[in-house]
Scaffold this active site. Structure first.
Site, PDB file in Angstrom:
ATOM      1  N   GLU A  80      41.147  31.239  79.483  1.00  0.00           N
ATOM      2  CA  GLU A  80      41.816  30.081  78.880  1.00  0.00           C
ATOM      3  C   GLU A  80      40.795  29.137  78.242  1.00  0.00           C
ATOM      4  O   GLU A  80      41.040  28.569  77.174  1.00  0.00           O
ATOM      5  CB  GLU A  80      42.645  29.355  79.941  1.00  0.00           C
ATOM      6  CG  GLU A  80      43.854  30.156  80.392  1.00  0.00           C
ATOM      7  CD  GLU A  80      44.608  29.521  81.544  1.00  0.00           C
ATOM      8  OE1 GLU A  80      45.779  29.167  81.362  1.00  0.00           O
ATOM      9  OE2 GLU A  80      44.012  29.366  82.633  1.00  0.00           O
ATOM     10  N   GLU A 105      46.669  35.634  87.135  1.00  0.00           N
ATOM     11  CA  GLU A 105      47.319  34.630  87.983  1.00  0.00           C
ATOM     12  C   GLU A 105      48.530  35.150  88.745  1.00  0.00           C
ATOM     13  O   GLU A 105      48.805  34.694  89.863  1.00  0.00           O
ATOM     14  CB  GLU A 105      47.731  33.418  87.125  1.00  0.00           C
ATOM     15  CG  GLU A 105      46.590  32.489  86.749  1.00  0.00           C
ATOM     16  CD  GLU A 105      45.836  32.929  85.505  1.00  0.00           C
ATOM     17  OE1 GLU A 105      45.004  32.159  85.005  1.00  0.00           O
ATOM     18  OE2 GLU A 105      46.078  34.060  85.022  1.00  0.00           O
ATOM     19  N   GLY A 144      41.285  30.977  84.255  1.00  0.00           N
ATOM     20  CA  GLY A 144      40.834  29.767  83.578  1.00  0.00           C
ATOM     21  C   GLY A 144      39.654  30.006  82.659  1.00  0.00           C
ATOM     22  O   GLY A 144      39.453  29.270  81.690  1.00  0.00           O
ATOM     23  N   ALA A 154      39.356  30.054  87.944  1.00  0.00           N
ATOM     24  CA  ALA A 154      39.342  28.767  88.633  1.00  0.00           C
ATOM     25  C   ALA A 154      38.846  28.975  90.060  1.00  0.00           C
ATOM     26  O   ALA A 154      38.832  30.089  90.588  1.00  0.00           O
ATOM     27  CB  ALA A 154      40.734  28.155  88.643  1.00  0.00           C
TER      28      ALA A 154
END
Length: 262
Positions: A115, A135, A112, A66
């Site tokens: 993911e 993370e 992300g 992200a």
């Protein structure tokens, strides 16, 4: 549609969605996520599109994570809103889409990015791919479904190890764990994805959509998964694809399925 952060191209019945932020290692910001929502929503509705290949621009990264700059200064409500919006408008839409989506993972798939790949139905990785959920090094946890989908794919113990250590794994280890379906040379990444999509395109679109729904139902609730399978199996008997499939089998020919999925 015109996009700034992604590139969309349709060739035949395959749509290619490429995250086009190479200088940022294709990091996901809110604008990219919004464009992915629009692109996938349109692709799932377009009868001309049979399947989708999702990848990142360049050879360094599928998606390196992200865009962390957007997290600065957010509190509880802001963080919760980011996770909720991302899951509901992008990741869940991909996972529950009625057309096959293949992630062609080229390079880094972190946070992300991993993911996003896990939300796809099938994952293929280039030999140089590296995957992980870092993370916790930021004082966070995965927020786009990573704690759930990684556990479903590799099991609780390995998922917790990857999440809690924040370590990256190689493409070869990802294959061994079942996190990816295939590992290929970089030049073979898109051709392998096309090979799989093209094979799926010869199958019944109605049955493909029903199979995705049944598999996903079992991930949410194993007991309901069996019931959904029974229901979807029964529904197949009332479809034109079933009639065509049985006729083709009896007549010893290849079936000619429609492109309809519902």
């Amino acid at each position: 549609m015109e996009f700034e952060h992604i590139k969309v191209e349709t060739i035949g019945r395959i749509q290619y969605i490429t995250i086009d932020r190479e200088k940022k290692l294709n990091a996901l910001n809110r604008f990219t996520l919004a464009e992915l929502h629009d692109a996938f929503t349109a692709a799932f509705k377009d009868p001309a599109v049979g399947g989708i290949i999702l990848t990142g621009k360049g050879t360094k990264a599928f998606v390196a994570g992200a865009d962390i700059v957007e997290f600065d200064g957010l509190g509880y409500e802001g963080g919760k809103e980011i996770a909720l919006r991302g899951q509901s408008t992008v990741f869940d839409i991909i996972a529950n889409g009625k057309k096959p989506v293949i992630a062609a993972v080229n390079g880094f798939a972190l946070g992300g990015g991993l993911e996003l790949a896990m939300a796809c139905h099938i994952r293929i990785a280039s030999e140089n791919a590296k995957m992980g959920l870092p993370e916790v090094t930021l004082g966070l946890i995965p927020g786009y479904g990573g704690t759930q989908r990684l556990t479903q794919l590799v099991g609780r113990g390995k998922a917790l190890e990857m999440i809690l250590t924040a370590d990256m794994i190689s493409a070869a280890e990802a294959l061994q764990l079942g996190l990816v379906n295939h590992v290929v040379f970089a030049d073979d990444l898109i051709p392998k994805a096309e090979e799989i999509i093209n094979k799926i395109l010869t199958r019944s679109p109605m049955a493909v959509a029903a199979a995705i729904r049944a598999v996903n139902a079992g991930l949410v609730d194993p007991g309901n998964g069996y019931n959904t399978e029974i229901e979807e199996f029964g529904k197949c008997f009332g479809t034109p694809d079933f009639i065509e499939g049985v006729s083709a089998f009896m007549e010893k020919r290849q079936p000619n399925f429609s492109t309809q999925r519902d």
